[in-house]
Design a protein around this motif. Structure first.
Motif, short mmCIF file in Angstrom:
data_model
loop_
_atom_site.label_atom_id
_atom_site.label_comp_id
_atom_site.label_asym_id
_atom_site.label_seq_id
_atom_site.Cartn_x
_atom_site.Cartn_y
_atom_site.Cartn_z
N LEU A 75 -21.42 10.70 50.48
CA LEU A 75 -21.00 9.36 50.04
C LEU A 75 -20.71 9.34 48.54
CD1 LEU A 75 -20.56 6.38 50.77
CD2 LEU A 75 -23.00 6.01 50.40
N TRP A 76 -21.48 10.09 47.76
CA TRP A 76 -21.27 10.13 46.31
C TRP A 76 -19.86 10.64 46.00
CZ3 TRP A 76 -20.04 13.25 42.24
CH2 TRP A 76 -20.44 12.83 40.97
N THR A 77 -19.44 11.70 46.70
CA THR A 77 -18.10 12.25 46.45
C THR A 77 -17.00 11.38 47.04
OG1 THR A 77 -18.26 13.64 48.44
CG2 THR A 77 -18.97 14.61 46.36
N VAL A 78 -17.24 10.81 48.22
CA VAL A 78 -16.22 9.95 48.84
C VAL A 78 -15.94 8.73 47.97
CG1 VAL A 78 -15.78 8.43 50.82
CG2 VAL A 78 -16.72 10.70 51.19
N LYS A 79 -17.01 8.15 47.43
CA LYS A 79 -16.86 6.96 46.60
C LYS A 79 -16.09 7.26 45.32
CE LYS A 79 -19.66 3.31 44.46
NZ LYS A 79 -21.05 2.80 44.25
N ARG A 80 -16.34 8.43 44.71
CA ARG A 80 -15.71 8.75 43.43
C ARG A 80 -14.36 9.45 43.59
NH1 ARG A 80 -20.65 7.88 43.29
NH2 ARG A 80 -21.76 7.13 41.44
N ARG A 81 -14.07 9.98 44.76
CA ARG A 81 -12.76 10.61 44.96
C ARG A 81 -11.63 9.58 44.82
NH1 ARG A 81 -13.76 13.18 49.17
NH2 ARG A 81 -13.72 15.31 48.37
N ARG A 82 -11.89 8.37 45.26
CA ARG A 82 -10.87 7.33 45.20
C ARG A 82 -10.56 6.92 43.76
NH1 ARG A 82 -12.99 2.78 49.21
NH2 ARG A 82 -10.91 1.95 48.78
N GLN A 83 -11.45 7.28 42.83
CA GLN A 83 -11.26 6.91 41.44
C GLN A 83 -10.64 8.03 40.60
OE1 GLN A 83 -15.20 5.80 40.18
NE2 GLN A 83 -15.42 4.18 41.71
N LEU A 84 -10.38 9.19 41.23
CA LEU A 84 -9.82 10.31 40.49
C LEU A 84 -8.37 10.04 40.12
CD1 LEU A 84 -11.18 13.32 42.62
CD2 LEU A 84 -12.04 12.51 40.41
N LEU A 85 -7.98 10.41 38.91
CA LEU A 85 -6.58 10.28 38.50
C LEU A 85 -5.70 11.25 39.25
CD1 LEU A 85 -7.06 9.91 34.63
CD2 LEU A 85 -6.68 8.10 36.32
N ASP A 86 -6.21 12.46 39.49
CA ASP A 86 -5.49 13.47 40.26
C ASP A 86 -6.47 14.08 41.24
OD1 ASP A 86 -4.01 15.50 41.32
OD2 ASP A 86 -3.29 16.28 39.39
N MET A 87 -6.28 13.81 42.54
CA MET A 87 -7.22 14.29 43.55
C MET A 87 -7.23 15.80 43.65
SD MET A 87 -6.92 11.57 46.65
CE MET A 87 -7.27 9.83 46.37
N ASP A 88 -6.15 16.45 43.22
CA ASP A 88 -6.09 17.90 43.29
C ASP A 88 -6.74 18.57 42.08
OD1 ASP A 88 -4.70 17.82 45.72
OD2 ASP A 88 -2.78 17.56 44.68
N LYS A 89 -7.04 17.78 41.04
CA LYS A 89 -7.67 18.32 39.82
C LYS A 89 -8.84 17.44 39.41
CE LYS A 89 -3.40 20.44 38.09
NZ LYS A 89 -2.42 20.47 36.97
#
Length: 561
Positions: free
Chosen positions: A397-411
């Protein structure tokens, strides 16, 4: 004026300014505590919980990892001083039969230690013998019905998972237990903080939304946390209490308690450390065992002898140590008697322990679940599995929640990347290593030197290899590969067992071998579970619409800031 300049000149609304300057309330503070206390040592906590959960069946695991125990039909060649069998007419009591066998084969040993077989239904006695020549332990099985001694394969057994649960490995036991204790304390704080954070904790438990990304992971986390909450609190708190003397030793020091003397009054262990010995005949032990059990059963009808230890047998310093315990007793403390080996007189016997010691051992008993019958141990196992699910869903859940906030999901940034890689290596790599240890148990040569050590080393090699694989592959591919390997290894473990032993699924069904049938069925169920998880990871991807929506949300946050 460029669009970016226009965006920067847009003033914040009053609500945005208020939110920015608003002081966090206690619930938000508890949310941070819950998040970071659960994350920082979450991978270690998952390992502790998973190893502890498996350990509720550690004796059964040991029996599965030594398939020769009931399959043997004739004595194996053992490095004993004699292969003479004792006269069957000497005694019918199992411990007496084992002692008669030792008199015929290991009369000059430094110590005899006899305890019951690996499972509660076993009719065998397990003999541990310490030779007086080089202090090396010789462990073998002895069937009291056929009076057959044989050497099963050298294996780490289920005891490895049990010791790994609180002693870890490749490090000092003391430091390992301190680390485990700190992790347990952090988990207890995280659990309490989690209860405070969730305003609708019980309402949310009955709500589960499939395929909703972060919301689904949160619902799963709630489901694994709320219903077993009393168990989670009990198992974490009692785990801390079991080693409380290590974490808080000052009370005993202030009270000037002689720890060694205290332990000798509570536990029966006495070292075989005499140096000057003279040969001397021993008293007949069987009547002493009968008397001890009869006296204990007057106090509690469920009492039975659990082990017999004899230091310096057949010498003038021989001591007979008899331990007993009541069936289904929660406290881990039993009764003991120490006899003079020559005269049969009672030298020492246990007394009712202090109330604080009884309380402590009841805590240990609740934590270990050794008092439990099969149905209650299965309950412990399922609730422990829920604890593993609670920790695993919290980490994901920690990563799922913060993945949506990434500027670039691939980096992703370094912290996110590291947490995700550790999640994969722990949540998928650890189960793979555990199943790999079972495969090594079947595939390593039986005559291999230090075979049990290589099983353990192989476990850590597989686990380390899983972590390296997560570094090489993308996160999605690493999840897919490792979970697929776990699924396939679980699925083919029954086949491997049938090819390498005489206790395959069909043979076990025909012979009524419930232990091996249960393991094969459990492997299949776990394979289905991991197959579903693999499917979910492999095919449930974020749609283009969801990706566009996530990018717009991040862009809007940048504009506001």
């Amino acid at each position: 004026m460029s669009d970016s300049t226009k965006t920067q000149s847009v003033p914040m609304t009053k609500r945005q300014q208020k939110d920015k300057t608003k002081v966090k309330g206690y619930r938000l503070l508890m949310s941070d505590v819950h998040t970071w206390f659960g994350l920082l040592l979450g991978w270690l906590l998952f390992t502790i919980f998973l190893m502890g959960t498996v350990s509720y069946f550690n004796n059964e695991l040991t029996a599965w990892m030594q398939p020769e125990i009931t399959a043997v039909s004739k004595p194996s060649a053992l490095p004993l001083s004699s292969q003479n069998s004792p006269n069957k007419a000497q005694t019918s009591e199992p411990f007496g039969v084992a002692i008669a066998h030792l008199q015929a084969t290991q009369a000059n040993a430094k110590n005899w230690f006899i305890t019951k077989g690996p499972t509660s239904t076993s009719n065998e006695q397990r003999l541990h013998i310490t030779t007086s020549a080089d202090d090396e332990r010789l462990r073998y099985q002895f069937d009291t019905q056929t009076q057959t001694a044989y050497m099963p394969r050298d294996t780490a057994g289920g005891n490895f998972f049990y010791r790994m649960h609180f002693d870890l490995h490749y490090m000092s036991v003391i430091w390992a237990r301190i680390i485990v204790g700190i992790a347990s304390m952090m988990m207890l704080i995280a659990i309490i903080a989690g209860v405070i954070v969730h305003k609708k904790i019980f309402t949310d438990f009955f709500t589960f939304r499939w395929g909703k990304g972060q919301r689904s992971w949160l619902d799963a986390h709630n489901a694994f946390s709320v219903l077993p909450l009393p168990f989670h609190i009990m198992i974490t708190f009692t785990g801390i209490i079991t080693l409380i003397a290590l974490y808080m030793p000052w009370g005993g020091k202030v009270a000037n308690i002689d720890t060694e003397q205290l332990f000798e009054g509570i536990y029966s262990y006495r070292a075989a450390d005499a140096t000057v010995l003279q040969p001397a005949p021993m008293v007949d032990i069987s009547p002493l065992l009968t008397t001890a059990q009869t006296d204990w059963q007057k106090l509690n009808p469920n009492y039975a002898i659990t082990s017999v230890s004899i230091n310096h047998p057949n010498t003038d310093h021989s001591k007979i140590i008899v331990d007993g315990r009541a069936d289904r007793q929660i406290s881990t403390i039993g009764a003991f008697r120490i006899y003079d080996g020559q005269t049969g007189n009672i030298l020492e016997q246990s007394k009712p322990p202090p109330l604080a010691v009884t309380t402590h051992t009841v805590m240990i008993g609740l934590h270990a679940g050794r008092f439990a019958d099969y149905w209650l141990r299965w309950m412990y196992f399922l609730l422990g599995g829920a604890g593993c699910g609670m920790i695993a869903t919290g980490l994901v859940l920690w990563t799922v929640k913060r993945r949506r906030q990434l500027l670039d999901m691939d980096k992703p940034y370094l912290g996110f990347w590291l947490v995700e890689k550790l999640n994969i290596a722990t949540l998928a790599g650890l189960p793979l290593a555990m199943v790999g240890l079972l495969w090594l148990n079947r595939l390593l040569p039986l005559e291999m030197t230090a075979r049990a050590k290589w099983e353990i080393d192989g476990f850590f090699i597989i686990w380390a290899g899983s972590f390296i694989l997560t570094l090489v592959l993308s996160s999605r591919h690493a999840w897919r590969v490792l979970l697929s390997l776990v699924t396939l290894s679980l699925l083919f473990t029954p086949l491997l067992n049938s090819l390498t032993t005489e206790r395959g699924f069909l043979q076990s069904v025909l012979s009524g071998d419930a232990l091996f049938v249960s393991f094969d069925v459990m492997f299949f169920i776990l394979a289905l579970l991991f197959a579903y998880i693999t499917y979910a990871v492999s095919f449930k991807k974020m749609s283009p619409k969801q990706k566009t929506k996530s990018k717009r949300r991040v862009a809007s946050q940048i504009e506001i800031s």
